[in-house]
Design a protein around this motif. Structure first.
Motif, PDB file in Angstrom:
ATOM      1  N   GLY A  80       0.759  -1.212   0.096  1.00  0.00           N
ATOM      2  CA  GLY A  80      -0.003  -0.074  -0.059  1.00  0.00           C
ATOM      3  C   GLY A  80       0.861   1.320  -0.180  1.00  0.00           C
ATOM      4  N   LEU A  81       1.951   1.155  -0.169  1.00  0.00           N
ATOM      5  CA  LEU A  81       3.038   2.305  -0.364  1.00  0.00           C
ATOM      6  C   LEU A  81       3.010   2.844  -1.787  1.00  0.00           C
ATOM      7  CD1 LEU A  81       6.127   0.886   1.470  1.00  0.00           C
ATOM      8  CD2 LEU A  81       4.472   2.202   2.309  1.00  0.00           C
ATOM      9  N   TRP A  82       2.989   4.276  -1.825  1.00  0.00           N
ATOM     10  CA  TRP A  82       2.819   4.998  -3.367  1.00  0.00           C
ATOM     11  C   TRP A  82       4.129   5.401  -3.681  1.00  0.00           C
ATOM     12  CZ3 TRP A  82      -2.260   8.061  -4.542  1.00  0.00           C
ATOM     13  CH2 TRP A  82      -3.295   7.261  -4.070  1.00  0.00           C
ATOM     14  N   CYS A  83       4.443   5.496  -4.975  1.00  0.00           N
ATOM     15  CA  CYS A  83       5.792   5.899  -5.512  1.00  0.00           C
ATOM     16  C   CYS A  83       5.471   5.986  -6.899  1.00  0.00           C
ATOM     17  CB  CYS A  83       6.967   5.007  -5.281  1.00  0.00           C
ATOM     18  SG  CYS A  83       6.705   3.403  -5.486  1.00  0.00           S
ATOM     19  N   THR A  84       6.111   6.581  -7.648  1.00  0.00           N
ATOM     20  CA  THR A  84       6.255   6.868  -9.128  1.00  0.00           C
ATOM     21  C   THR A  84       7.806   6.415  -9.725  1.00  0.00           C
ATOM     22  OG1 THR A  84       6.047   8.402 -10.883  1.00  0.00           O
ATOM     23  CG2 THR A  84       6.848   9.197  -8.959  1.00  0.00           C
ATOM     24  N   PRO A  85       7.753   5.734 -10.863  1.00  0.00           N
ATOM     25  CA  PRO A  85       8.936   5.239 -11.592  1.00  0.00           C
ATOM     26  C   PRO A  85       9.409   6.535 -12.483  1.00  0.00           C
ATOM     27  CG  PRO A  85       7.046   4.363 -12.850  1.00  0.00           C
ATOM     28  CD  PRO A  85       6.524   4.956 -11.471  1.00  0.00           C
ATOM     29  N   GLY A  86       8.767   7.497 -12.433  1.00  0.00           N
ATOM     30  CA  GLY A  86       9.072   8.749 -13.333  1.00  0.00           C
ATOM     31  C   GLY A  86       8.450   8.552 -14.918  1.00  0.00           C
ATOM     32  N   HIS A  87       9.021   9.292 -15.610  1.00  0.00           N
ATOM     33  CA  HIS A  87       8.707   9.321 -16.902  1.00  0.00           C
ATOM     34  C   HIS A  87       9.424   7.971 -17.660  1.00  0.00           C
ATOM     35  CE1 HIS A  87       7.744  10.077 -20.937  1.00  0.00           C
ATOM     36  NE2 HIS A  87       8.809   9.684 -21.571  1.00  0.00           N
ATOM     37  N   LEU A  88       8.323   7.077 -18.285  1.00  0.00           N
ATOM     38  CA  LEU A  88       8.744   5.981 -18.994  1.00  0.00           C
ATOM     39  C   LEU A  88       8.381   6.078 -20.475  1.00  0.00           C
ATOM     40  CD1 LEU A  88       6.825   3.526 -16.481  1.00  0.00           C
ATOM     41  CD2 LEU A  88       9.522   3.756 -16.710  1.00  0.00           C
ATOM     42  N   SER A  89       9.726   5.817 -21.254  1.00  0.00           N
ATOM     43  CA  SER A  89       9.405   5.955 -22.617  1.00  0.00           C
ATOM     44  C   SER A  89       8.525   4.696 -23.299  1.00  0.00           C
ATOM     45  CB  SER A  89      10.632   6.019 -23.336  1.00  0.00           C
ATOM     46  OG  SER A  89      11.527   4.572 -23.009  1.00  0.00           O
ATOM     47  N   LYS A  90       7.832   4.879 -24.214  1.00  0.00           N
ATOM     48  CA  LYS A  90       7.063   3.325 -24.642  1.00  0.00           C
ATOM     49  C   LYS A  90       8.067   2.401 -25.309  1.00  0.00           C
ATOM     50  CE  LYS A  90       2.657   5.860 -25.739  1.00  0.00           C
ATOM     51  NZ  LYS A  90       1.563   6.134 -26.710  1.00  0.00           N
ATOM     52  N   GLU A  91       9.164   3.055 -25.838  1.00  0.00           N
ATOM     53  CA  GLU A  91      10.212   1.810 -26.231  1.00  0.00           C
ATOM     54  C   GLU A  91      10.794   0.824 -25.213  1.00  0.00           C
ATOM     55  OE1 GLU A  91       9.411   5.276 -28.741  1.00  0.00           O
ATOM     56  OE2 GLU A  91      10.207   5.487 -26.526  1.00  0.00           O
ATOM     57  N   ALA A  92      10.584   1.280 -24.184  1.00  0.00           N
ATOM     58  CA  ALA A  92      11.212   0.712 -23.058  1.00  0.00           C
ATOM     59  C   ALA A  92      10.322   0.313 -21.915  1.00  0.00           C
ATOM     60  CB  ALA A  92      12.338   1.369 -22.694  1.00  0.00           C
TER      61      ALA A  92
END
Length: 358
Positions: free
Chosen positions: A46-58
């Protein structure tokens, strides 16, 4: 200015992996010319975080998984809400959280407090559709036929297991299905042919939920209908999976590569419009908005029994819900996402006209 699209996925749920599969497909299909995308990962704790911007290619499932900066849920949620989700400009949230703590009204309640538009059902309809026991009461009041069932709670089971077993055998009989009341993806569900299987099935289901639904089996086909919209919802052509499984469990749904879809399902004359009309009736009886998939059983006599409503159905490229729309009216996967976002924004705009003071 682009609309900020916050995509929530993962979640504290046994359907965590299903959510990740859904999120990959959705993120790959979003039109980045129109939306500025912010992926937000919720861990199994239940912890919230973000991987940041993710390019569609990867973009992969592995890339979606991020490491939270804080181990306290309140602080991790606060960090995302006060940082990423507080950015200025138009915004909309797309919760791709299957099962508990996401599909059950809890996340919807938080988003209502934040006063942001979000895709999918509201608090009440989300809670009702995930709770199979409550949903069945709604269906009964709407006079929509369903198979015979009973509800069992852990308190009565812990007091007298034998009495519950006798009640099931007397009221429901075999074969029957034991289901946790508030789970999806067929997790924790057992098909029971005798008392031994019933005993183990009930014990298994109670490990996931403290309330169970036990149903008489309907020997026949499972027909599904996709529904979309707010005040004036639309229903797709019915569809069905062609398979040889006596019980369509989690492994059958997600691991069997031999599954094929039949859309429109081959049905007797007059049955297709009836199923579509019943799907909309059930959708509206639950107060659904945005989307849902309505599942029926069709027995050998041509009798229809509504099985359940799924307020956040599987949403990969190979899931029944988006494919039914593509084969009904040609709506592509990307177009379907934009339609759902449009319904979310329209509902939110409509709610802003309400008065909260006298």
């Amino acid at each position: 200015m682009k609309t900020k699209l916050y995509v929530l996925y993962g979640g504290k749920s046994v359907e965590h992996e299903v959510s990740l599969k859904t999120a990959v497909t959705v993120l790959l299909s979003i039109d980045e010319a129109r939306f500025e995308v912010y992926p937000i990962y919720i861990t199994p704790d239940g912890l919230w975080c973000t991987p940041g911007h993710l390019s569609k290619e990867a973009l992969t499932i592995e890339r979606l998984i991020a490491e939270p900066a804080f181990r306290d849920p309140a602080r991790s949620i606060g960090e995302i809400l006060s940082g990423v989700m507080a950015l200025p400009g138009p915004k909309v949230v797309m919760p791709l959280l299957h099962g508990s703590n996401g599909e059950d009204g809890t996340m919807q309640g938080l988003l209502e407090l934040l006063n942001v538009p979000y895709v999918g059902n509201g608090v009440l309809s989300a809670a009702l559709t995930l709770d199979k026991a409550m949903s069945k009461q709604i269906l009964a009041q709407a006079d929509i036929q369903q198979t015979k069932y009973m509800v069992s709670r852990f308190e009565e089971w812990s007091m007298d297991e034998a009495a519950v077993l006798r009640d099931v055998e007397h009221s429901i009989g075999y074969p029957c299905y034991v289901k946790p009341a508030s789970l999806g993806s067929s997790i924790g569900i057992s098909r029971c042919m005798n008392r031994g299987e019933l005993l183990s099935g009930i014990r298994e289901a109670f490990s996931y939920d403290k309330k169970l639904v036990i149903e008489r089996e309907v020997d026949g086909r499972e027909i599904q209908v996709a529904v979309i919209g707010n005040e004036r919802p639309l229903a797709s052509f019915p569809g069905e999976f062609i398979h040889e499984h006596s019980f369509f469990d989690y492994e059958s749904k997600y691991m069997d590569k031999r599954l094929t879809m039949s859309i429109p399902a081959k049905l007797a004359d007059g049955l297709t419009p009836r199923i579509r009309e019943l799907a909309i009736r059930a959708y509206q009886a639950h107060g659904c908005e945005g989307l849902a998939r309505v599942d029926f059983f069709l027995d050998s006599e041509g009798e229809l029994f509504l099985n359940e409503i799924n307020a956040l159905p599987g949403f990969t490229n190979f899931s029944m819900y988006p494919v039914m729309w593509e084969r009904t009216d040609g709506t592509s996967y990307s177009e379907l996402i934009e339609k759902l976002i449009g319904h979310a924004i329209a509902r939110h705009k409509n709610k802003q006209t309400l008065k909260y003071t006298r």
